[in-house]
Design an enzyme around this catalytic site. Structure first.
Site, PDB file in Angstrom:
ATOM      1  CG  HIS A 289      -2.134   0.854   1.041  1.00  0.00           C
ATOM      2  ND1 HIS A 289      -2.915   1.223   2.224  1.00  0.00           N
ATOM      3  CD2 HIS A 289      -2.628   1.178   0.091  1.00  0.00           C
ATOM      4  CE1 HIS A 289      -3.814   1.857   1.843  1.00  0.00           C
ATOM      5  NE2 HIS A 289      -3.718   2.142   0.365  1.00  0.00           N
TER       6      HIS A 289
ATOM      7  CG  ASP B 265      -7.037   2.591   2.233  1.00  0.00           C
ATOM      8  OD1 ASP B 265      -6.696   3.535   1.176  1.00  0.00           O
ATOM      9  OD2 ASP B 265      -7.104   1.328   1.648  1.00  0.00           O
TER      10      ASP B 265
ATOM     11  CG  HIS C 295     -11.322   3.308   0.934  1.00  0.00           C
ATOM     12  ND1 HIS C 295     -11.760   2.405   0.056  1.00  0.00           N
ATOM     13  CD2 HIS C 295     -10.167   3.773   0.546  1.00  0.00           C
ATOM     14  CE1 HIS C 295     -10.889   2.105  -0.819  1.00  0.00           C
ATOM     15  NE2 HIS C 295      -9.688   2.908  -0.472  1.00  0.00           N
TER      16      HIS C 295
ATOM     17  CG  HIS D 254      -5.348   5.625  -1.482  1.00  0.00           C
ATOM     18  ND1 HIS D 254      -4.517   4.563  -1.233  1.00  0.00           N
ATOM     19  CD2 HIS D 254      -4.286   6.398  -2.468  1.00  0.00           C
ATOM     20  CE1 HIS D 254      -3.500   4.634  -1.497  1.00  0.00           C
ATOM     21  NE2 HIS D 254      -3.209   5.705  -2.380  1.00  0.00           N
TER      22      HIS D 254
END
Length: 274
Positions: A167, A171, A246, A248
């Site tokens: 990642h 998030d 969500h 990011h």
């Protein structure tokens, strides 16, 4: 031989003939009377007459009476003039004092007005400085991109969902349509479709770093627009490569993919407690 006095017309009159005096003599007598000399002069003259009343009417009384009346008039006129002069002097003094008082009052009023203006200016300048300082602090502060949210996925988490294998951001939990804010002051350098990021925004921050906001349902800013801390720039969503709605969020050293840095450490270094 004896002579006898003839009675009648040859008899000596018992009263001396009255002598007519000129106005000049009367004035002279009046002058002497005023100087005090007439008292000694008049007594023998009156004593010498054989007027049955004991003195001859020479006009002295009338002259003295006229002189006393004239002296009274002159004295009254002098007193009136002196009183008028004193009143005029008092009035002039009062007017001069009034002018001084008015000038002093005007000077005091001017001084107070200048002091009030100076104080108002100082207060205004102090308020302006305080406002500038508050704005400077505000513009230099950082906030969370979503108010009251929490992290649902951490930085560099491993998963096959990401092309890099980890990642590149974090998030924030958010349902679709949640307000997304700029974390600080900066200028928008990208606003549109970002492939796997879906609708995204990239902002160059005033400190030279970059922040990215992905998977938005809508975008509220355009390229070149300046933004401030806490300003709404869009709404969260589920666009792009996602499994649900969500936000990011990434922090970068450049606008390009692959220049990411730890977003949690980045925000905390700017005073954001997450």
């Amino acid at each position: 031989m004896a002579f006898t006095r003839t009675a009648g017309k040859h008899r000596r009159p018992t009263r001396a003939p009255r002598t007519t005096r000129s106005n000049a003599n009367i004035a002279g007598i009046a002058t002497l009377a005023a100087s005090g000399v007439v008292a000694g002069f008049a007594a023998p003259a009156l004593a010498a007459t054989d007027d049955p009343r004991g003195f001859e009417d020479t006009g002295l009384r009338q002259a003295v009476a006229m002189d006393d009346q004239l002296a009274g008039q002159v004295e009254a006129q002098a007193e009136s003039q002196q009183s008028a002069a004193e009143e005029a002097a008092a009035k002039a003094q009062a007017e001069a004092q009034a002018r001084k008082d008015a000038a002093r009052q005007a000077a005091e009023t001017k001084r107070k007005a200048e002091a009030a203006a100076k104080k108002a200016k100082q207060e205004r300048e102090a308020k302006e400085r305080a406002a500038r300082e508050a704005e400077r602090k505000r513009l230099n502060t950082f906030v969370s991109p979503i108010t009251g949210s929490y992290l649902s996925t951490g930085y560099q988490a491993s998963s096959g969902l990401w092309s890099s294998g980890s990642h590149t951001g974090v998030d924030f939990h958010a349902s679709s349509g949640t307000s997304v804010h700029s974390v600080g002051s900066g200028t928008v350098v990208e606003a549109g479709w970002g492939g796997a990021y879906g609708n995204n925004i990239v902002i160059k921050m005033n400190d030279g770093t970059y922040t990215q906001y992905g998977h938005l349902s809508s975008i509220g800013v355009s390229v070149g627009q300046t933004v401030t801390p806490g300003q709404q720039i869009g709404l969260s969503g589920a666009t792009g490569n996602v499994t649900g709605p969500h936000l990011h969020f990434e922090a970068r050293t450049s606008p390009d993919y692959g220049s990411d840095i730890d977003p949690v450490a980045y925000l905390r270094s700017h005073g954001v407690n997450i």
